[in-house]
Motif scaffolding. Structure first.
Motif, PDB file in Angstrom:
ATOM      1  N   ASP A 193       8.256 -11.331  11.875  1.00  0.00           N
ATOM      2  CA  ASP A 193       9.133 -10.215  11.480  1.00  0.00           C
ATOM      3  C   ASP A 193      10.315 -10.142  12.436  1.00  0.00           C
ATOM      4  O   ASP A 193      10.234 -10.621  13.571  1.00  0.00           O
ATOM      5  N   LEU A 194      11.358  -9.470  11.990  1.00  0.00           N
ATOM      6  CA  LEU A 194      12.526  -9.246  12.844  1.00  0.00           C
ATOM      7  C   LEU A 194      12.490  -7.806  13.366  1.00  0.00           C
ATOM      8  O   LEU A 194      11.940  -6.945  12.680  1.00  0.00           O
ATOM      9  N   PRO A 195      13.097  -7.493  14.515  1.00  0.00           N
ATOM     10  CA  PRO A 195      13.644  -8.456  15.470  1.00  0.00           C
ATOM     11  C   PRO A 195      12.516  -9.319  16.078  1.00  0.00           C
ATOM     12  O   PRO A 195      11.381  -8.860  16.199  1.00  0.00           O
ATOM     13  N   LEU A 196      12.895 -10.528  16.466  1.00  0.00           N
ATOM     14  CA  LEU A 196      11.949 -11.457  17.091  1.00  0.00           C
ATOM     15  C   LEU A 196      12.401 -11.669  18.535  1.00  0.00           C
ATOM     16  O   LEU A 196      13.593 -11.866  18.793  1.00  0.00           O
ATOM     17  N   VAL A 197      11.440 -11.608  19.461  1.00  0.00           N
ATOM     18  CA  VAL A 197      11.785 -11.790  20.877  1.00  0.00           C
ATOM     19  C   VAL A 197      11.447 -13.217  21.284  1.00  0.00           C
ATOM     20  O   VAL A 197      10.321 -13.681  21.075  1.00  0.00           O
ATOM     21  N   ILE A 198      12.438 -13.915  21.833  1.00  0.00           N
ATOM     22  CA  ILE A 198      12.237 -15.296  22.289  1.00  0.00           C
ATOM     23  C   ILE A 198      12.466 -15.328  23.791  1.00  0.00           C
ATOM     24  O   ILE A 198      13.489 -14.839  24.281  1.00  0.00           O
ATOM     25  N   LYS A 199      11.472 -15.858  24.514  1.00  0.00           N
ATOM     26  CA  LYS A 199      11.563 -15.873  25.985  1.00  0.00           C
ATOM     27  C   LYS A 199      11.389 -17.291  26.499  1.00  0.00           C
ATOM     28  O   LYS A 199      10.438 -17.973  26.109  1.00  0.00           O
ATOM     29  N   VAL A 200      12.266 -17.706  27.400  1.00  0.00           N
ATOM     30  CA  VAL A 200      12.015 -18.995  28.051  1.00  0.00           C
ATOM     31  C   VAL A 200      10.901 -18.772  29.079  1.00  0.00           C
ATOM     32  O   VAL A 200      10.767 -17.691  29.650  1.00  0.00           O
TER      33      VAL A 200
END
Ligand code: AMP
Ligand code: GLY
Length: 424
Positions: free
Chosen positions: A143-150
């Motif tokens: 689902d959005l928002p999607l959190v992307i973490k390095v």
């Protein structure tokens, strides 16, 4: 416990957090000399700043031996990731901070997630990826928002909140294909977006025991009304307005105790200050992340509230026994506002002369961050330049005192948020 002797202390770091730590350590009856590596203009007024190039752990050990250092305190995460604590321990020199292995709680977001799951700590739903095609294929399932973490350290830039699938695709391409974050981006954590009040929670941990927990709130966005890009933090206050004894005790039971016991069980006991980034959601408190150090600018509002001797707490922590010390906090709230250079968190100019610092009212704490001394005057030398903090009988009296005093401080391009701790 320290008995009669005073000790020399070496503090690593150069931010506002380190000036606040230096200021608090200076109040200890047990401190002799205070050295800061490399420090800023503010720390040079209360201690001795030492060589800028002194960052290598082995060289720091040599320095500590030569200068009869009784305790070394690590401010930021970078020296922890380099294993400075491991090297000092091997040399049998007391140091405050976690080992490189325990610091993985901050330096690897996927490791932190594994620890949370294994120890039963509530966190956002997530998946870990090590290559572009798997990550790309997974995006439509979220689902959005999607959190992307390095996975690795990225100086506060490694969390990307994507409101569209296109942005998420671009983000994973930037990380894996364009290697925008270098080796820090060899793994990626994708996680659900959580909604709620954020809290930063801090406790001293001696490998086994967890001290009383203190809370603060941080303003991450650059501009008023929580607009603009994410920054290291533009202001803070302590305690958070949602803070109660019940919340403290549930954070202890649900977050700190299980993680600290897990790390010990796994042979990587955690010592130092543990910082949990939390979010109070409709379905309870969840952990966003762990950090292995104090927060910046949270420290600048926490330490003015600390009534106990910080040096004694740090020594007891380094000696792995905090059971004999009770940490007392001033119940009054503390508010802090960061003064930044125009353009921060993007590019900004430096070397601007700062005026008005001698005109601040008593009761106002001035913590330097990006400052240096040039031709006998104090000049800007970073994005976040100063933090002005004050205790008050109420949030609004602390706020009034701060904003009245901030008006006296002048430098070209100064900007700050007017809404720190407003309306609470
Ligand atoms: P971090 O570097 O992990 O502290 O993340 C920076 C900021 O991103 C946090 O302070 C939050 O405001 C936001 N953030 C990180 N993870 C999430 C999440 N799962 N849901 C919502 N916001 C998040
Ligand atoms: N203020 C957020 C941090 O220190 O990570």
């Amino acid at each position: 416990m320290i008995k009669n002797d005073k000790i020399n202390v070496l503090l690593l770091g150069n931010g506002g957090r380190e000036h606040a730590i230096a200021w608090k350590l200076r109040q200890s009856p047990y401190i002799a000399e205070l050295f800061i590596a490399p420090g800023n203009a503010g720390t040079s007024l209360i201690g001795t700043n030492i060589d800028n190039s002194l960052t290598d752990p082995d060289t720091l050990v040599e320095y500590a031996k030569e200068n009869n250092i009784g305790l070394t305190v690590v401010g930021p995460e970078a020296p922890l990731a380099l294993g400075v604590v491991n090297v000092f321990r091997k040399a049998k020199l007391p140091i405050f901070g976690p080992t490189k292995e325990a610091a993985l709680l901050e330096t690897s977001k996927s490791y932190a997630k594994e620890v949370m799951v294994a120890s039963g700590v509530s966190t956002a739903e997530y998946e870990v990826f090590t290559d572009y095609s798997m990550a790309e294929t997974a995006i439509p399932n979220w689902d959005l928002p999607l959190v992307i973490k390095v996975d690795g350290l990225a100086a506060g830039t490694g969390v990307i909140i994507c409101n569209t699938k296109e942005h998420a695709l671009e983000t994973v391409a930037d990380i894996f294909l364009n290697e925008k974050f270098g080796t820090a981006g060899q793994k990626v954590v994708m996680e659900e977006f959580l909604v709620g009040q954020e809290i930063s929670a801090f406790a001293f941990v001696d490998g086994t025991n967890v001290s009383s927990i203190a809370g603060a709130t941080d303003y991450k966005r650059a501009y008023e009304g929580d607009n603009g890009p994410n920054t290291g933090g533009m202001g803070s206050y302590s305690p958070p307005h949602v803070w109660t004894k019940t919340i403290e005790s549930s954070i202890r039971k649900a977050v700190f105790n299980p993680v600290v016991s897990y790390m010990k069980r796994k042979g990587n006991p955690y010592t130092g200050v543990l910082y949990a980034g939390l979010i109070v959601t409709d379905s309870g408190i969840k952990v966003l992340e762990f950090n292995c150090r104090f927060g910046d600018p949270e420290t600048q509002v926490l330490l003015p509230r600390m009534k106990t001797d910080l040096l004694q707490i740090m020594i007891d922590t380094a000696m792995e026994d905090i059971t004999k010390i009770e940490i007392e906090w001033d119940p009054r709230p503390c508010v802090g506002v960061v003064l930044a250079s125009q353009g921060y968190p993007g590019s900004y100019e430096t070397n601007k002369q700062i005026c008005g610092l001698d005109e601040l009212d008593s009761g106002v704490n001035l913590f330097h961050a990006g400052t240096s001394i040039s031709d006998d005057s104090i000049v800007t030398n970073g994005g976040r330049v100063l933090a002005v903090t004050a205790l008050g009988d109420s949030f609004s009296s602390a706020r009034d005192l701060i904003y009245k005093n901030i008006n006296k401080i002048k430098f070209d391009g100064v900007f700050y948020r007017n809404d720190i701790a407003a309306g609470i």
